[in-house]
Design an enzyme around this catalytic site. Structure first.
Site, mmCIF file in Angstrom:
data_model
loop_
_atom_site.group_PDB
_atom_site.id
_atom_site.type_symbol
_atom_site.label_atom_id
_atom_site.label_comp_id
_atom_site.label_asym_id
_atom_site.label_seq_id
_atom_site.Cartn_x
_atom_site.Cartn_y
_atom_site.Cartn_z
ATOM 1 N N HIS A 32 -3.384 -5.207 1.776
ATOM 2 C CA HIS A 32 -2.825 -5.267 2.937
ATOM 3 C C HIS A 32 -2.842 -6.663 3.476
ATOM 4 C CE1 HIS A 32 -2.700 -1.242 4.696
ATOM 5 N NE2 HIS A 32 -3.505 -0.943 3.690
ATOM 6 N N GLU A 72 -1.069 -8.424 5.473
ATOM 7 C CA GLU A 72 -0.994 -8.736 6.735
ATOM 8 C C GLU A 72 -2.452 -8.616 7.392
ATOM 9 O OE1 GLU A 72 -0.485 -6.037 5.463
ATOM 10 O OE2 GLU A 72 -1.290 -4.226 6.593
ATOM 11 N N ARG A 99 -2.053 7.491 -6.312
ATOM 12 C CA ARG A 99 -2.521 7.269 -4.834
ATOM 13 C C ARG A 99 -3.977 7.479 -4.685
ATOM 14 N NH1 ARG A 99 0.354 11.892 -1.444
ATOM 15 N NH2 ARG A 99 -0.517 10.519 0.321
ATOM 16 N N CYS A 131 1.120 -1.143 -0.086
ATOM 17 C CA CYS A 131 0.024 -0.065 0.073
ATOM 18 C C CYS A 131 0.722 1.197 -0.009
ATOM 19 C CB CYS A 131 -0.880 0.066 1.116
ATOM 20 S SG CYS A 131 -2.607 0.701 0.687
HETATM 21 N N1 GLN Z 1 -3.538 6.654 0.769
HETATM 22 C C1 GLN Z 1 -2.351 6.251 1.229
HETATM 23 C C2 GLN Z 1 -1.149 6.930 0.754
HETATM 24 O O1 GLN Z 1 -1.266 7.615 -0.358
HETATM 25 C C3 GLN Z 1 -2.084 4.726 1.322
HETATM 26 C C4 GLN Z 1 -3.125 3.885 2.094
HETATM 27 C C5 GLN Z 1 -2.578 2.576 2.919
HETATM 28 O O2 GLN Z 1 -1.354 2.513 2.864
HETATM 29 N N2 GLN Z 1 -3.762 1.948 3.081
HETATM 30 O O3 GLN Z 1 0.085 6.815 0.982
#
Ligand code: GLN
Length: 204
Positions: free
Chosen positions: A176, A178, A109, A82
């Site tokens: 994610h 994890e 993002r 992420c």
């Molecule tokens: N939106 C976050 C970012 O731009 C990432 C979100 C996440 O790690 N769950 O860094």
């Protein structure tokens, strides 16, 4: 895994504790990385989810950016999830942001939508990846992979779009792993760590 194998988890911000729990569930020793010396002697590194712009600020404050980039380029296994994927991408848009270019992908993002669009989705995995098919993935304000270079293999897709990629020993996930029960992607990463360590021992 042998007792001298330790995997680091970047622990400046985000869900680093969940990653450490997932690694420990696979029998791996972990270390939180907050200062340059925490990177010494690690066999692999996890860059967790969180807020990539905040992580960049904290990396700067902790003078951790240069040693982190050196680690990312070292060939040791890295699991970037992420926000971690955003840090590792070659190009970041919406908004643009600096990144470390160890994964030949372009990411937007929050490209899978804001908090309201977050949730668990079924992912299709490459049969050769050894991952379950379907795999379920938790997406939280997740980055969208807009383009993948030739050096990157796509290991899982959501609605036909790449969400898990691998380039050399760097594994990048939009979601994610994890938070997934049984941690199949974490297990795959731990196997990469084991394989890399085994090669190192042969060379020594
Ligand atoms: N939106 C976050 C970012 O731009 C990432 C979100 C996440 O790690 N769950 O860094």
């Amino acid at each position: 895994m042998s007792r001298d194998v330790t995997v680091g988890v970047l622990a400046l911000q985000g869900d680093f504790a969940e990653h450490a729990d997932a690694l420990r569930a696979q029998g791996v020793a972990t270390r939180f990385v907050r200062r340059p010396r925490d990177l010494e002697g690690l066999s692999g590194l996890v860059l967790p989810g969180g807020e990539s712009s905040t992580m960049l600020k904290l990396l700067d404050i902790q003078e951790l950016e240069a040693p982190l980039i050196a680690f990312l380029r070292s060939g040791k296994p890295v699991l970037a999830t992420c926000a971690g994927l955003i840090l590792c991408a070659k190009k970041v848009v919406a908004p643009e942001q600096r990144s470390y270019a160890v994964l030949d992908v372009e990411v937007a993002r929050n490209g899978w939508g804001r908090q309201i669009a977050s949730g668990t989705f079924a992912l299709r995995t490459d049969a050769r990846s050894g991952l379950p098919n379907p795999l379920s993935g938790v997406f939280i304000r997740a980055p969208r992979i807009l383009a993948v270079g030739d050096a990157c293999k796509v290991l899982a897709t959501r609605d036909g779009e790449p969400v898990l990629v691998r380039q050399g020993n760097v594994l990048g996930a939009s979601f994610h792993p994890e938070l997934e029960s049984g941690h199949p992607v974490t297990r795959m990463f731990v196997e990469m760590v084991g394989a890399t360590e085994a090669k190192r021992v042969v060379v020594l």
